[in-house]
Structure formats: structure tokens, C-alpha cells
Design a protein around this motif. Structure first.
Motif, mmCIF file in Angstrom:
data_model
loop_
_atom_site.group_PDB
_atom_site.id
_atom_site.type_symbol
_atom_site.label_atom_id
_atom_site.label_comp_id
_atom_site.label_asym_id
_atom_site.label_seq_id
_atom_site.Cartn_x
_atom_site.Cartn_y
_atom_site.Cartn_z
ATOM 1 N N SER A 143 0.835 -1.197 0.000
ATOM 2 C CA SER A 143 0.000 0.000 0.000
ATOM 3 C C SER A 143 0.875 1.254 0.000
ATOM 4 O O SER A 143 2.033 1.212 0.401
ATOM 5 N N THR A 144 0.284 2.367 -0.419
ATOM 6 C CA THR A 144 1.010 3.633 -0.448
ATOM 7 C C THR A 144 0.524 4.538 0.672
ATOM 8 O O THR A 144 -0.630 4.998 0.647
ATOM 9 N N ALA A 145 1.390 4.772 1.636
ATOM 10 C CA ALA A 145 1.107 5.735 2.697
ATOM 11 C C ALA A 145 1.727 7.064 2.287
ATOM 12 O O ALA A 145 1.675 7.441 1.118
ATOM 13 N N SER A 146 2.334 7.778 3.210
ATOM 14 C CA SER A 146 2.990 9.052 2.906
ATOM 15 C C SER A 146 3.712 9.529 4.151
ATOM 16 O O SER A 146 3.324 9.188 5.276
ATOM 17 N N VAL A 147 4.743 10.349 3.970
ATOM 18 C CA VAL A 147 5.382 10.961 5.133
ATOM 19 C C VAL A 147 4.391 11.862 5.862
ATOM 20 O O VAL A 147 4.551 12.153 7.050
ATOM 21 N N ALA A 148 3.329 12.297 5.166
ATOM 22 C CA ALA A 148 2.296 13.108 5.812
ATOM 23 C C ALA A 148 1.568 12.327 6.906
ATOM 24 O O ALA A 148 0.943 12.933 7.784
ATOM 25 N N ALA A 149 1.651 11.018 6.876
ATOM 26 C CA ALA A 149 1.057 10.221 7.948
ATOM 27 C C ALA A 149 1.733 10.508 9.284
ATOM 28 O O ALA A 149 1.129 10.345 10.348
ATOM 29 N N PHE A 150 2.986 10.932 9.220
ATOM 30 C CA PHE A 150 3.773 11.192 10.432
ATOM 31 C C PHE A 150 3.977 12.683 10.696
ATOM 32 O O PHE A 150 4.072 13.103 11.847
ATOM 33 N N GLU A 151 4.060 13.486 9.619
ATOM 34 C CA GLU A 151 4.317 14.922 9.751
ATOM 35 C C GLU A 151 3.389 15.711 8.847
ATOM 36 O O GLU A 151 3.841 16.483 7.993
ATOM 37 N N GLY A 152 2.107 15.519 9.027
ATOM 38 C CA GLY A 152 1.156 16.230 8.192
ATOM 39 C C GLY A 152 1.260 17.731 8.378
ATOM 40 O O GLY A 152 1.380 18.236 9.498
ATOM 41 N N GLN A 153 1.210 18.446 7.273
ATOM 42 C CA GLN A 153 1.332 19.896 7.321
ATOM 43 C C GLN A 153 -0.031 20.576 7.455
ATOM 44 O O GLN A 153 -1.076 19.946 7.266
ATOM 45 N N ILE A 154 -0.001 21.862 7.773
ATOM 46 C CA ILE A 154 -1.231 22.644 7.818
ATOM 47 C C ILE A 154 -1.892 22.565 6.442
ATOM 48 O O ILE A 154 -1.246 22.769 5.411
ATOM 49 N N GLY A 155 -3.165 22.251 6.434
ATOM 50 C CA GLY A 155 -3.888 22.078 5.177
ATOM 51 C C GLY A 155 -3.942 20.637 4.711
ATOM 52 O O GLY A 155 -4.616 20.325 3.729
ATOM 53 N N GLN A 156 -3.230 19.756 5.431
ATOM 54 C CA GLN A 156 -3.189 18.340 5.039
ATOM 55 C C GLN A 156 -3.954 17.431 6.011
ATOM 56 O O GLN A 156 -3.701 16.235 6.045
ATOM 57 N N ALA A 157 -4.863 17.981 6.779
ATOM 58 C CA ALA A 157 -5.530 17.171 7.801
ATOM 59 C C ALA A 157 -6.190 15.920 7.214
ATOM 60 O O ALA A 157 -6.013 14.811 7.726
ATOM 61 N N ALA A 158 -6.937 16.102 6.144
ATOM 62 C CA ALA A 158 -7.626 14.953 5.539
ATOM 63 C C ALA A 158 -6.632 13.972 4.943
ATOM 64 O O ALA A 158 -6.736 12.754 5.155
ATOM 65 N N TYR A 159 -5.667 14.494 4.204
ATOM 66 C CA TYR A 159 -4.670 13.631 3.568
ATOM 67 C C TYR A 159 -3.849 12.883 4.615
ATOM 68 O O TYR A 159 -3.643 11.668 4.512
#
Length: 253
Positions: A143-159
Motif C-alpha cells: 500500500s502507499t502511505a505518505s510521510v504526511a502520515a507522520f508529519e502532516g502539514q497545515i492544510g493536510q488534515a484529511a490527507y
């Protein structure tokens, strides 16, 4: 698992990371099925690599069930499944116009997380029908996760929430499917040269690339695909989420 002659399903395989993975799997001898909303582009890639293309909305049960049934009917039961379908809209939880619409948040969760689970459940059911190899292995899911799973930025809450869900899904799935000889792993990419990033103004691309410690460039889809192939090949790699990010750690914004 030896890739040669194994049926490999790649969701989101018409472009970006999915296309790179579909091409790498085909080059290694797999029988590749591309699942994508964009059927024309999927067919163009499939024709180039000797695979098949099927239109599929991964967030919809009926659409995915039909697509996976067509894969089995045309190629045989799935042995490798790679989840690359996803969306990444940016929106604050509370913006200038007020709270984010709930349906906007829900759409990202449905495509990125529910879509991953949807293909996973259907692929695993087919994998259980396959004869095991010498290790007792019947299938591999990546599966494809993302570094945003650990360090989500402002504006990335849903992602970030959707990709955090993909991370959390990986281990329990690996544990459940262990008895069937099915391995489950995930990759958490950083900044990759996908159509979304490459469509940004050059100055924005340069600014983003400069945040990468080394190498200070976007990753390439074929580099993502190399890790997919390693996960398929390495029989004891199971239940893992591997960052692929040039040592990037995302800042708040």
C-alpha cells in the motif's frame, strides 16, 4: 515471491507512482492489470507493457468488485496488489470561509483509506485461492502511505488522516493474512515527481526540492517501483511501513 507470470494488480496505475510500478512489474515478467478512473490513459499504458486496463473507482464496492472479478476472469487470481490510487487536495480545517465541508474530508478518506482497504480485501480473497510457493507464500500486498502520515502539514488534515490510516492498517492486515501466506507492507513516500508535483510552477518545485536533505530532488516513480519489487521479493519483509523520502521531515507548513 518470484514476480514472473504472477498476476499483479496496480490501482492508480495510469500515472505517477502507479504507472512506474506497473511498468516495473511488467518488465519483471508479471501479468499486469491496471485499475484506474482514467480508462484511456490506463489502456495506453497497458498496451505499452502488454497488460490489461480496467476502469475502477476504488472507493466504490461494486466498481472494485467488478474490476477484480474481471482481472481474475482474464488473467487468473491476483498474486500481487499495489495500492497507488489516491488524491491529495489541500484545505484547512477552518478556513477563511469557515469550517471545511465534511464531504471534502470524507472524499479523501474514501479514496485513500477506504479505497486501499477495498482493493486489499478483494485481492487477499483471490490470493487465498493460489497455490503456495516453497515458503508457503500466496501473495503480497503493498500500500502507499505518505510521510504526511507522520508529519502532516497545515492544510493536510484529511490527507494525513487518510495516510495515517493506511499505516495503521498494515500490521493488523499482515497478522490476519499470515495464516494464508499473504504478506502486507506499505511505503511512505516523500516528494516524488508525479503529475501533481510536476504541474506546479517551477519556482515552487525548486523550493520543495530544496527541503530534501539528499538527494535534493524529487524521487522518481521508478525508484518507488524498485522498493515495491524488493518488498515482493523479500520473503521476510512483512507488516512494515518504509519511508522513502531522502531524509525529509516535513515542517508545519
Amino acid at each position: 515471491m518470484d514476480v514472473k507470470d504472477v498476476v499483479a494488480v496496480v490501482s492508480g496505475g495510469a500515472s505517477g507512482l502507479g504507472e512506474g510500478t506497473a511498468r516495473a512489474l511488467a518488465s519483471a515478467g508479471a501479468k499486469v492489470a491496471i485499475l484506474d478512473m482514467g480508462l484511456d490513459k490506463a489502456k495506453a499504458v497497458a498496451d505499452e507493457i502488454g497488460g490489461i486496463a480496467l476502469q475502477c473507482d476504488v472507493s466504490d464496492a461494486v466498481s472494485a468488485e467488478q474490476a477484480m472479478a474481471d482481472v481474475e476472469a482474464q488473467l487468473g487470481p491476483c498474486g500481487i496488489a499495489v495500492n497507488c490510487a489516491g488524491i491529495a487536495p489541500a484545505k484547512r480545517i477552518v478556513g477563511r470561509e469557515g469550517p471545511q465541508a465534511l464531504e471534502d474530508f470524507n472524499k479523501v478518506i474514501q479514496v485513500n483509506l477506504v479505497g486501499t482497504f477495498n482493493i486489499m480485501r478483494l485481492a487477499a480473497a483471490q490470493m487465498q485461492k493460489r497455490d503456495p510457493n516453497a515458503d508457503g507464500e500466496r501473495g503480497v500486498i503493498v500500500s502507499t502511505a505518505s510521510v504526511a502520515a507522520f508529519e502532516g502539514q497545515i492544510g493536510q488534515a484529511a490527507y494525513a488522516a487518510s495516510k495515517g490510516g493506511v499505516v495503521a492498517l498494515t500490521l493488523p492486515a499482515a497478522r490476519e493474512f499470515a495464516k494464508s501466506g499473504i504478506r502486507v507492507n506499505a511505503i511512505a513516500p516523500g516528494l516524488f515527481g508525479t503529475p501533481m508535483l510536476l504541474g506546479m510552477p517551477q519556482e515552487v518545485q525548486d523550493s520543495l526540492a530544496s527541503t530534501l536533505p539528499f538527494p535534493s530532488r524529487f524521487g522518481k516513480p521508478e525508484e518507488y517501483a524498485k522498493l515495491v519489487l524488493h518488498m515482493v521479493d523479500n520473503a521476510i519483509m512483512n507488516g512494515e511501513v518504509v519511508r522513502l523520502d531522502s531524509a525529509l521531515r516535513m515542517q508545519p507548513k
